[in-house]
Design an enzyme around this catalytic site. Sequence first.
Site, PDB file in Angstrom:
ATOM      1  N   TYR A 138      -4.977   4.205   1.472  1.00 54.27           N
ATOM      2  CA  TYR A 138      -6.061   4.327   2.429  1.00 54.27           C
ATOM      3  C   TYR A 138      -6.904   5.555   2.114  1.00 54.27           C
ATOM      4  O   TYR A 138      -6.410   6.555   1.594  1.00 54.27           O
ATOM      5  CB  TYR A 138      -5.511   4.460   3.858  1.00 54.27           C
ATOM      6  CG  TYR A 138      -4.860   3.215   4.385  1.00 54.27           C
ATOM      7  CD1 TYR A 138      -5.623   2.164   4.870  1.00 54.27           C
ATOM      8  CD2 TYR A 138      -3.476   3.091   4.417  1.00 54.27           C
ATOM      9  CE1 TYR A 138      -5.017   1.010   5.372  1.00 54.27           C
ATOM     10  CE2 TYR A 138      -2.864   1.940   4.907  1.00 54.27           C
ATOM     11  CZ  TYR A 138      -3.648   0.911   5.389  1.00 54.27           C
ATOM     12  OH  TYR A 138      -3.048  -0.224   5.880  1.00 54.27           O
ATOM     13  N   ASP A 178       1.007  -8.415   4.585  1.00 54.03           N
ATOM     14  CA  ASP A 178      -0.032  -7.469   4.996  1.00 54.03           C
ATOM     15  C   ASP A 178      -1.223  -8.191   5.626  1.00 54.03           C
ATOM     16  O   ASP A 178      -2.119  -8.672   4.934  1.00 54.03           O
ATOM     17  CB  ASP A 178      -0.465  -6.651   3.775  1.00 54.03           C
ATOM     18  CG  ASP A 178      -1.417  -5.529   4.122  1.00 54.03           C
ATOM     19  OD1 ASP A 178      -1.847  -5.441   5.293  1.00 54.03           O
ATOM     20  OD2 ASP A 178      -1.730  -4.722   3.221  1.00 54.03           O
ATOM     21  N   ARG A 202       1.983  -0.216   2.803  1.00 54.28           N
ATOM     22  CA  ARG A 202       1.287  -0.693   1.604  1.00 54.28           C
ATOM     23  C   ARG A 202       2.195  -0.493   0.399  1.00 54.28           C
ATOM     24  O   ARG A 202       2.015   0.427  -0.403  1.00 54.28           O
ATOM     25  CB  ARG A 202      -0.040   0.056   1.444  1.00 54.28           C
ATOM     26  CG  ARG A 202      -1.104  -0.344   2.479  1.00 54.28           C
ATOM     27  CD  ARG A 202      -1.806  -1.616   2.049  1.00 54.28           C
ATOM     28  NE  ARG A 202      -2.718  -2.137   3.053  1.00 54.28           N
ATOM     29  CZ  ARG A 202      -4.026  -1.904   3.078  1.00 54.28           C
ATOM     30  NH1 ARG A 202      -4.580  -1.131   2.168  1.00 54.28           N
ATOM     31  NH2 ARG A 202      -4.779  -2.457   3.992  1.00 54.28           N
ATOM     32  N   SER A 229      -4.833  -6.704   4.879  1.00 56.03           N
ATOM     33  CA  SER A 229      -5.439  -7.104   3.606  1.00 56.03           C
ATOM     34  C   SER A 229      -5.958  -8.536   3.657  1.00 56.03           C
ATOM     35  O   SER A 229      -7.074  -8.825   3.218  1.00 56.03           O
ATOM     36  CB  SER A 229      -4.421  -6.957   2.466  1.00 56.03           C
ATOM     37  OG  SER A 229      -4.154  -5.599   2.208  1.00 56.03           O
TER      38      SER A 229
END
Length: 374
Positions: free
Chosen positions: A229, A129, A121, A132
């Site tokens: 996260y 990603d 990230r 996402s």
Amino acid sequence: MKIAVAKERAEGETRVAATPETVKKFIGLGADVAVESRAGETASIPDAAFADAGASVGDLAATMKDADIVLGVQAPEIAVLDGAKPGAWVAALFAPFQNAALVDAYANAGFEALSMEFMPRITRAQSMDVLSSQSNLAGYKAVLAAADTYGRAFPMMMTAAGTVQAAKLFVMGVGVAGLQAIATGRRLGAQVSATDVRSATREQIESLGAKAIFVEEVEGIEGEGSGGYATEMSDEYKAAQAKLVSEHIAKQDIVITTALIPGRAAPRLITDEQIATMKPGSVIFDLAAPQGGNVEGTVADQAVAKHGVTIVGYSNTPAHLPADASALFARNHFNFLNAFWDAETGKPELDEEIGDAVRLTKGGAVVNERLKGE
């Protein structure tokens, strides 16, 4: 450089790892692209569209023959890769913490497994990603599925026969999926509130017009780990959070839960006792269903009734929007390989920061530090 795309074989998987758009872009880099016949069928992409984009379309054997890179949504079993070059790259979702045997099989077969869910990230990897891009669609679909199950309207309506009250929607977990769930609920006219263990999300919640619900009495607790996260919280925080949720959830019509911790079972957010306090006809959509669920009693791909409350959760929510999910996933794949494409050698050369993060196996061994530390 040959890039191969096979038809997904996992049960319920409707997505495909490439689209005509990304096929054209890969060919523009100088690669040959082979797509297995009917690979895009469930994502509304016919074989002719891939062929028109310049891909060769054929059976699995022809698709895999001498492939240097294999792109997938969910990592294929080793047998699917028969014919690919020794040491070929396979970029897909591996769920490596849950599928250790598959990772070992890739190592033993000599393939280089690239786990797209291990994409770091960081700013320069945002366009790569897949978690996402897919979570964004999942958050949207969760609200639509809950609205379809809910036996009342979402927006307030003023009619000659009287007023229909707006539904109250509560989102638990404000990552990418949660933020999209908030936005979608607001667009549908619900009264939306949301909570998260990360205090930094308060501003994001309020910027979307929702009410932020946070534990205030427990000081000095921050639930954000590496890469943005959420992390496992202390027992003190969990108790305070449970009390807050119990008080708030009893007033809600729709609850969307989104909390996941990488490499672990989904944290329990809602107990059976809390479900019993909700109004009959309420709906909970559990986006964490494939990892055990945030809600006590969740059964993946089933609507379960508890105390008059319907609990729903798909095992693969993005697969319920296959065309858009495939388009975004395919772009993530292209952005990943394109970022490292070497024009002189005609192939991608991964760097340490991203390459070491996503690479699970190489040279016959499991090489990822996160897995070696398990």
